[in-house]
Design a protein around this motif. Structure first.
Motif: not given
Length: 379
Positions: A18-20, A124-125, A100-104
């Motif tokens: 549920s989170l990024s 990215a929101v 770094d790139n994150s993910s939800f």
């Protein structure tokens, strides 16, 4: 506040569900900047509405009911790339440009080595709303500090800190954000004391989530009259638009990608007030637009009782409260308002036998009936 204890598998799994993840890393000066950013976001109790959000509740349930996952287990995981469950921080990620790139969908796992290391990740929101960030460390060696910031630490209303909460060795932070890209900076607060006690066994996890709590804009609505069987207008694209008469739902439909909507309804009486609202996929409901049903229907043709050449009144029936007018040709002989039962009595001068009289009724909306006619007869 030091985040104690062991990272739990479910805590990480929850972050992923549920989170990024958002992580920040840097040395020396960057470490100091992240520290200042975190210190500017002082401890502040979160409002109840954030604590009770579905994302926060899910996070807390998973953390409280989790079984411990050993640090050794984390060490055995591949550190070269993301797996199906996690994202592993990849150096160099010590500033905004190398974040770094994150993910939800996944949690980010990392280390804070060497001394003064800082990790950055970006998120990215998708729209205006609330950015949620959760973090935890695997041991006392990491006094985990993290903060969401804008690129180059720009400070404006696009990101506003809302508060934090500690729960079962997990810190939760919330931010009111506008649509855009943000960065999570992570560092070890022990560095403030030049304490270098981290080893490769010491792991942190950072994750982010997003809550859309922004109401759609109030819809617009086109004129509705007492002949119409549809209500049309504009609303936020893909929202569900609903039309009500009081508490009664008359109809609803999904707005198009361009924001137009057309809702089928039963014909409504003139003067009826309709309310129109839009609900987005997150369940946020707009304020209501309203429209009053216009009267465009002309009154029925009046009836006329017999009129003779001695009569000084014309009587009959017309729409209740309409204004009844009697004419001889283009000349108006008189007018009067029909009563609540629709009867009328219009005073006129006596007319000659054979004169054709016309009678019309006009309602308060200005709609005029077709003409009724009668000829004056001899007394």
């Amino acid at each position: 506040m030091r985040n104690k204890g062991i990272l739990s598998l479910v805590a990480v799994g929850l972050f992923a569900s549920s989170l990024s993840v958002d992580v920040v890393k840097a040395e020396g000066n960057e470490n100091e900047l992240v520290r200042k950013a975190l210190e500017s976001q002082m401890e502040k109790p979160l409002e109840k509405r954030f604590i009770e959000s579905r994302t926060f509740n899910q996070l807390e349930r998973e953390v409280k009911g989790s079984q411990a996952k050993s640090v050794e287990g984390f060490r055995k995981m591949s550190r070269s790339s993301s797996d199906e469950d996690y994202i592993y921080e990849t150096e160099y990620n010590d500033d905004f440009g190398s974040a770094d790139n994150s993910s939800f969908e996944k949690t980010t796992i990392g280390q804070l080595l060497p001394l003064y290391d800082v990790d950055f990740s970006k998120v990215a929101v998708p729209s205006d709303g609330v950015l949620l960030v959760a973090g935890s460390a695997s041991s006392y060696a990491i006094d985990l500090g993290f903060a969401a910031v804008q690129k180059d630490y720009v400070d404006n209303s696009n990101l506003e800190y809302l508060g934090n909460k500690y729960e079962e060795d997990v810190e939760l932070r919330a931010y009111d954000v506008k649509k855009g890209t943000y960065y999570i900076g992570v560092y070890d607060q022990d560095n403030n004391y030049n304490l270098d006690d981290n080893t490769e066994d010491d792991i942190y996890a950072i994750a982010t989530g997003f809550v859309d709590d922004v109401k759609p804009n109030k819809p617009t609505v086109n004129k509705v009259d007492n002949n119409d069987k549809v209500v049309t207008g504009k609303a936020e694209s893909s929202t569900t638009v609903t039309v009500k008469n009081g508490s009664k739902v008359l109809g609803s439909v999904k707005a198009t990608s361009k924001g137009t909507y057309s809702i089928k309804i039963a014909v409504q009486k003139a003067g009826t007030k309709l309310s129109i609202s839009a609900k987005d996929s997150a369940g946020n409901v707009s304020s209501s637009a309203s429209v009053t049903v216009a009267d465009v229907v002309a009154p029925s043709k009046p009836t006329i009782k017999k009129v003779d050449d001695n009569d000084k009144v014309v009587t009959g029936k017309a729409e209740a409260s309409s204004t009844v007018t009697v004419k001889a040709g283009s000349k108006t002989l008189g007018s009067a308002k029909a009563n609540s039962k629709g009867t009328y009595s219009v005073k006129i001068k006596a007319q000659k036998k054979g004169t054709t009289l016309t009678v019309t009724a006009k309602d308060k909306a200005g709609n005029t009936s077709s003409k009724a006619t009668t000829k004056v007869v001899k007394h």
